[in-house]
Design an enzyme around this catalytic site. Structure first.
Site, short mmCIF file in Angstrom:
data_model
loop_
_atom_site.label_atom_id
_atom_site.label_comp_id
_atom_site.label_asym_id
_atom_site.label_seq_id
_atom_site.Cartn_x
_atom_site.Cartn_y
_atom_site.Cartn_z
N TYR A 154 0.84 -1.21 0.00
CA TYR A 154 0.00 0.00 0.00
C TYR A 154 0.87 1.26 0.00
CZ TYR A 154 -3.67 -3.19 1.73
OH TYR A 154 -4.55 -4.24 1.92
N HIS B 174 0.66 -11.72 1.95
CA HIS B 174 -0.44 -10.98 1.32
C HIS B 174 -1.27 -11.85 0.37
CE1 HIS B 174 -1.48 -6.55 0.24
NE2 HIS B 174 -2.54 -7.30 0.18
N1 LIG Z 1 -5.52 -8.61 2.03
C1 LIG Z 1 -5.96 -8.14 0.88
O1 LIG Z 1 -5.70 -8.73 -0.18
C2 LIG Z 1 -6.78 -6.89 0.87
C3 LIG Z 1 -7.41 -6.50 -0.32
C4 LIG Z 1 -8.18 -5.32 -0.29
C5 LIG Z 1 -8.30 -4.60 0.90
N2 LIG Z 1 -7.65 -4.99 2.03
C6 LIG Z 1 -7.77 -4.23 3.31
O2 LIG Z 1 -9.16 -4.12 3.62
C7 LIG Z 1 -9.46 -2.74 3.87
C8 LIG Z 1 -10.91 -2.43 3.56
O3 LIG Z 1 -11.22 -2.73 2.21
P1 LIG Z 1 -11.40 -1.60 1.07
O4 LIG Z 1 -10.72 -0.36 1.46
O5 LIG Z 1 -11.01 -2.26 -0.21
O6 LIG Z 1 -12.98 -1.41 0.98
P2 LIG Z 1 -14.19 -1.12 2.02
O7 LIG Z 1 -13.68 -0.89 3.38
O8 LIG Z 1 -15.18 -2.21 1.77
O9 LIG Z 1 -14.81 0.20 1.40
C9 LIG Z 1 -14.11 1.42 1.43
C10 LIG Z 1 -14.96 2.45 0.70
O10 LIG Z 1 -16.20 2.62 1.40
C11 LIG Z 1 -16.42 4.00 1.67
N3 LIG Z 1 -17.10 4.03 2.98
C12 LIG Z 1 -16.62 3.61 4.16
N4 LIG Z 1 -17.55 3.76 5.13
C13 LIG Z 1 -18.64 4.28 4.55
C14 LIG Z 1 -19.91 4.65 5.04
N5 LIG Z 1 -20.23 4.51 6.32
N6 LIG Z 1 -20.81 5.18 4.16
C15 LIG Z 1 -20.48 5.35 2.84
N7 LIG Z 1 -19.29 5.01 2.32
C16 LIG Z 1 -18.37 4.46 3.18
C17 LIG Z 1 -15.06 4.63 1.67
O11 LIG Z 1 -15.15 5.97 1.24
P3 LIG Z 1 -14.53 7.19 2.14
O12 LIG Z 1 -13.09 6.88 2.36
O13 LIG Z 1 -14.78 8.38 1.28
O14 LIG Z 1 -15.34 7.20 3.41
C18 LIG Z 1 -14.32 3.81 0.60
O15 LIG Z 1 -14.61 4.30 -0.70
C19 LIG Z 1 -8.46 -2.01 2.97
O16 LIG Z 1 -8.40 -0.63 3.26
C20 LIG Z 1 -7.22 -2.80 3.25
O17 LIG Z 1 -6.67 -2.41 4.50
C21 LIG Z 1 -6.90 -6.14 2.03
#
Ligand SMILES: NC(=O)c1ccc[n+]([C@@H]2O[C@H](COP(=O)([O-])OP(=O)(O)OC[C@H]3O[C@@H](n4cnc5c(N)ncnc54)[C@H](OP(=O)(O)O)[C@@H]3O)[C@@H](O)[C@H]2O)c1
Length: 280
Positions: free
Chosen positions: A52, A110
């Site tokens: 990241y 990862h």
């Molecule tokens: N291990 C892996 O392979 C892997 C892969 C992908 C992700 N990850 C981890 O998982 C974490 C979470 O996944 P993600 O970031 O992909 O997606 P997510 O948490 O499912 O969604 C994030 C999105 O949702 C929005 N959001 C959050 N809360 C909200 C709410 N209450 N109302 C409306 N919109 C909302 C955020 O916008 P705003 O920021 O504008 O609020 C952002 O655009 C990542 O940040 C990362 O740390 C790991």
């Protein structure tokens, strides 16, 4: 109003909060402010990764916050290009230097990258780094049961957690059952499906209306009741607090099942099947 987050104990004894904070795409000064705000709002489990390119941002957010390091649980992850043993050890040290931390609470592989077939070697590096005190607990992401089995068979040590894509469109029923049998904690990445086509989902909206909660809160409560640790990311302090406020209501079994009905066999967001997908 946020409530305090319940704790979960992993198979190696480490306790972690049942809800954490994702940091993908939180970088630089604005990223550090968002991470500081998340910690000051009540998040204690923070997820980052070497790939990241924000481990330094996470370290800065921690130092700006009002919470002592010892009360936090920080997770980072080893990239696919460093699965060879010596490279893995160096990458873990580099991860720590970038964050300016002495240890990570959790460190994960990862992706398994099965075509390269070096993940057992990478796992041995994590096992040794844990012995040296660089990491408190070792886990994986995106490992299928066959990959988890090999780790245990070849090293005698199984992961404490497996972080997998999990959201209402892809509920990972079989993978979760496997984790439960093996006492491996499930963690949900993209728990809100990156809010693509989900905030206006009629089924979840009707459940949310019933409890006077938002769609995001209902989804995060669903993860909690499944027994999976969700790590929603948000850059907004308002939405960070909204996402924390899930411990003052309970979904009925019927409502849990209504959300399960949204799952599709091809419900992964970007078709990232760990048997095929490679990340370096
Ligand atoms: N291990 C892996 O392979 C892997 C892969 C992908 C992700 N990850 C981890 O998982 C974490 C979470 O996944 P993600 O970031 O992909 O997606 P997510 O948490 O499912 O969604 C994030 C999105 O949702 C929005 N959001 C959050 N809360 C909200 C709410 N209450 N109302 C409306 N919109 C909302 C955020 O916008 P705003 O920021 O504008 O609020 C952002 O655009 C990542 O940040 C990362 O740390 C790991």
């Amino acid at each position: 109003m946020s409530q305090s987050i319940p704790e979960i104990q992993l198979n190696d004894g480490l306790t972690i909060p049942a809800l954490g904070f994702g940091t993908y795409r939180l970088n630089g000064n604005r990223g550090a402010s968002a991470i500081q705000s998340a910690i000051d709002s009540g998040y204690r489990l923070i997820d980052t990764a070497y790939n990241y390119e924000n481990e330094a941002t996470v370290g800065e957010g921690i130092r700006r916050s009002s919470v002592p390091r010892s009360e936090l649980r920080i997770t980072s992850k080893l990239p696919g290009r460093y699965h060879e043993y010596d490279k893995a050890v160096t990458a873990i040290q580099e991860s720590l230097f970038r964050a300016q931390l002495d240890y990570y609470d959790l460190y994960f592989i990862h992706w398994p990258n099965p075509k390269e077939d070096l993940y057992v070697e990478a796992w041995q590096a994590l096992i040794d780094a844990q012995k040296w005190g660089l990491i408190r607990s070792i886990g994986v992401c995106n490992f299928l049961p066959e990959h988890l089995d090999r780790l245990e068979k070849e090293t005698g040590i199984k992961p404490s957690m497996n972080q997998v894509e999990l959201h209402p469109f892809f509920n990972q029923e079989e993978q979760r059952a496997y984790h439960q049998e093996k006492q491996i904690q499930t963690q949900s990445w993209s728990p809100l499906a990156r809010v693509q086509n989900i905030l206006d989902n009629e089924v979840i909206q009707s459940v949310a209306d019933h409890y006077d909660k938002t769609v995001s809160q209902v989804i995060l409560r669903w993860h909690y009741q499944l027994g999976s640790v969700a790590i929603p990311k948000s850059s907004s302090s308002h939405r960070q607090k909204e996402n924390l406020s899930i411990f003052d209501f309970s979904l009925t079994e019927e409502d849990m099942n209504r959300i399960h009905q949204l799952t599709q066999p091809d419900g992964r967001m970007n078709d990232q099947d760990p048997a095929e997908y490679q990340e370096f």
